[in-house]
Structures are given as C-alpha cells and as structure tokens.
Design a protein around this motif. Structure first.
Motif, PDB file in Angstrom:
ATOM      1  N   LYS A  82       0.773  -1.436  -0.098  1.00 41.79           N
ATOM      2  CA  LYS A  82      -0.192   0.268   0.358  1.00 41.79           C
ATOM      3  C   LYS A  82       0.796   0.906   0.017  1.00 41.79           C
ATOM      4  O   LYS A  82       1.988   1.357   0.803  1.00 41.79           O
ATOM      5  CB  LYS A  82      -0.774  -0.126   1.400  1.00 41.79           C
ATOM      6  CG  LYS A  82      -1.873   1.218   1.053  1.00 41.79           C
ATOM      7  CD  LYS A  82      -2.302   1.193   2.839  1.00 41.79           C
ATOM      8  CE  LYS A  82      -3.127   2.063   2.617  1.00 41.79           C
ATOM      9  NZ  LYS A  82      -3.960   2.295   4.165  1.00 41.79           N
ATOM     10  N   VAL A  83       0.569   2.108  -1.062  1.00 46.34           N
ATOM     11  CA  VAL A  83       1.448   3.179  -1.013  1.00 46.34           C
ATOM     12  C   VAL A  83       1.227   4.706  -1.011  1.00 46.34           C
ATOM     13  O   VAL A  83       1.161   5.431  -1.380  1.00 46.34           O
ATOM     14  CB  VAL A  83       1.883   3.370  -2.351  1.00 46.34           C
ATOM     15  CG1 VAL A  83       3.339   2.295  -2.614  1.00 46.34           C
ATOM     16  CG2 VAL A  83       1.640   3.177  -3.467  1.00 46.34           C
ATOM     17  N   GLY A  84      -0.767   4.845  -0.727  1.00 50.73           N
ATOM     18  CA  GLY A  84      -1.188   5.845  -0.693  1.00 50.73           C
ATOM     19  C   GLY A  84      -2.340   5.705  -0.133  1.00 50.73           C
ATOM     20  O   GLY A  84      -2.933   3.919  -0.072  1.00 50.73           O
ATOM     21  N   PHE A  85      -2.866   6.628  -0.342  1.00 43.14           N
ATOM     22  CA  PHE A  85      -4.076   6.401   0.229  1.00 43.14           C
ATOM     23  C   PHE A  85      -5.138   7.988  -0.632  1.00 43.14           C
ATOM     24  O   PHE A  85      -4.801   8.825  -0.700  1.00 43.14           O
ATOM     25  CB  PHE A  85      -5.030   6.733   1.611  1.00 43.14           C
ATOM     26  CG  PHE A  85      -6.676   7.346   1.771  1.00 43.14           C
ATOM     27  CD1 PHE A  85      -7.012   5.742   1.755  1.00 43.14           C
ATOM     28  CD2 PHE A  85      -6.983   8.043   2.219  1.00 43.14           C
ATOM     29  CE1 PHE A  85      -8.393   6.228   3.000  1.00 43.14           C
ATOM     30  CE2 PHE A  85      -8.732   7.851   3.045  1.00 43.14           C
ATOM     31  CZ  PHE A  85      -8.937   6.992   2.836  1.00 43.14           C
ATOM     32  N   TYR A  86      -6.733   8.157  -1.133  1.00 46.68           N
ATOM     33  CA  TYR A  86      -7.146   9.156  -1.988  1.00 46.68           C
ATOM     34  C   TYR A  86      -8.678   8.482  -1.655  1.00 46.68           C
ATOM     35  O   TYR A  86      -9.451   8.090  -1.556  1.00 46.68           O
ATOM     36  CB  TYR A  86      -7.135   8.295  -3.434  1.00 46.68           C
ATOM     37  CG  TYR A  86      -8.047   9.396  -4.136  1.00 46.68           C
ATOM     38  CD1 TYR A  86      -7.987  10.445  -3.942  1.00 46.68           C
ATOM     39  CD2 TYR A  86      -8.745   9.194  -5.501  1.00 46.68           C
ATOM     40  CE1 TYR A  86      -8.477  11.989  -4.669  1.00 46.68           C
ATOM     41  CE2 TYR A  86      -9.778  10.281  -5.930  1.00 46.68           C
ATOM     42  CZ  TYR A  86      -9.605  11.250  -5.567  1.00 46.68           C
ATOM     43  OH  TYR A  86      -9.533  12.439  -6.221  1.00 46.68           O
ATOM     44  N   ASP A  87      -9.495  10.458  -1.013  1.00 48.51           N
ATOM     45  CA  ASP A  87     -10.910  10.612  -0.843  1.00 48.51           C
ATOM     46  C   ASP A  87     -11.364  11.005  -1.957  1.00 48.51           C
ATOM     47  O   ASP A  87     -11.652  12.314  -1.367  1.00 48.51           O
ATOM     48  CB  ASP A  87     -11.052  10.548   0.505  1.00 48.51           C
ATOM     49  CG  ASP A  87     -12.135  10.591   0.905  1.00 48.51           C
ATOM     50  OD1 ASP A  87     -13.156  10.614   0.544  1.00 48.51           O
ATOM     51  OD2 ASP A  87     -12.335  10.583   2.183  1.00 48.51           O
ATOM     52  N   PRO A  88     -12.022  10.068  -2.710  1.00 48.54           N
ATOM     53  CA  PRO A  88     -12.422  11.660  -4.106  1.00 48.54           C
ATOM     54  C   PRO A  88     -13.733  12.711  -3.271  1.00 48.54           C
ATOM     55  O   PRO A  88     -13.945  13.473  -3.669  1.00 48.54           O
ATOM     56  CB  PRO A  88     -12.699  10.808  -4.959  1.00 48.54           C
ATOM     57  CG  PRO A  88     -13.104   9.976  -4.577  1.00 48.54           C
ATOM     58  CD  PRO A  88     -12.323   9.470  -2.867  1.00 48.54           C
ATOM     59  N   MET A  89     -13.877  12.280  -1.973  1.00 51.00           N
ATOM     60  CA  MET A  89     -14.995  12.624  -1.277  1.00 51.00           C
ATOM     61  C   MET A  89     -15.237  14.238  -0.583  1.00 51.00           C
ATOM     62  O   MET A  89     -15.564  15.320  -0.975  1.00 51.00           O
ATOM     63  CB  MET A  89     -16.513  12.179  -0.723  1.00 51.00           C
ATOM     64  CG  MET A  89     -17.012  10.900  -1.608  1.00 51.00           C
ATOM     65  SD  MET A  89     -18.368  11.334  -2.162  1.00 51.00           S
ATOM     66  CE  MET A  89     -19.343  10.633  -1.577  1.00 51.00           C
ATOM     67  N   LYS A  90     -13.534  13.407  -0.266  1.00 52.96           N
ATOM     68  CA  LYS A  90     -13.126  14.858   0.491  1.00 52.96           C
ATOM     69  C   LYS A  90     -12.584  15.334   0.257  1.00 52.96           C
ATOM     70  O   LYS A  90     -11.665  16.276   0.707  1.00 52.96           O
ATOM     71  CB  LYS A  90     -12.511  14.758   2.424  1.00 52.96           C
ATOM     72  CG  LYS A  90     -14.065  14.281   2.634  1.00 52.96           C
ATOM     73  CD  LYS A  90     -13.289  13.627   4.101  1.00 52.96           C
ATOM     74  CE  LYS A  90     -14.423  13.174   4.874  1.00 52.96           C
ATOM     75  NZ  LYS A  90     -14.004  12.325   6.537  1.00 52.96           N
TER      76      LYS A  90
END
Length: 83
Positions: free
Chosen positions: A35-43
């Motif tokens: 796992k190299v990252g995280f993305y939340d399109p709502m926020k």
C-alpha cells in the motif's frame, strides 16, 4: 509487470481508494504488493508515501491514468527527476 493503481474500499455510495502497487494480472480487489497511498474523492484528500512510490517507479512500475493524475498534482515526478 507492476502497476500503481486504485483499490476500492469503503461502503456503498461512499467509496475511498487505496493506492497500491499490484501485479497487472491481479483483480482490482486482489492481493497487492504494498500500500503506497490513500485517496478520498469526497473530501478530496490524498495521502502518498512518496518514498515507496519512488521505489516502485524507479523499478519500472507504471501508474494508471487516475493515479498518474494524482501523482502529478502532488509533484511526485519532480522528485523522481531530481534523484
């Protein structure tokens, strides 16, 4: 071949995505290498582990289109060129 792509998480109608390094033959929710990252399109929030991303990019990993856009916004490719 390894790709950097999005892995869908979260609940129904409220998706969040992990950015993972994964073998191209694996499914979207399949087993990933790291796992190299995280993305939340709502926020519109993004967390990137830049050292891990650079590690995989230097070894030939290809980002998908959406991940490439996220990396360009975070200026990760400038860090890759400066190394």
């Amino acid at each position: 071949m390894v790709k950097l792509r999005l892995k869908r998480c979260g609940r129904k109608q409220r998706a969040v995505y992990r950015i993972v390094a994964i073998d191209v033959r694996s499914r979207r929710e399949g087993k990933y290498l790291r796992k190299v990252g995280f993305y939340d399109p709502m926020k519109n929030q993004t967390y990137l582990n830049v050292t891990a991303i650079l590690y995989f990019l230097e070894r030939g990993a290809q980002p998908t289109g959406t991940v490439q856009i996220l990396l360009k916004k975070a200026e990760v490719f400038k860090a890759l060129l400066s190394n």
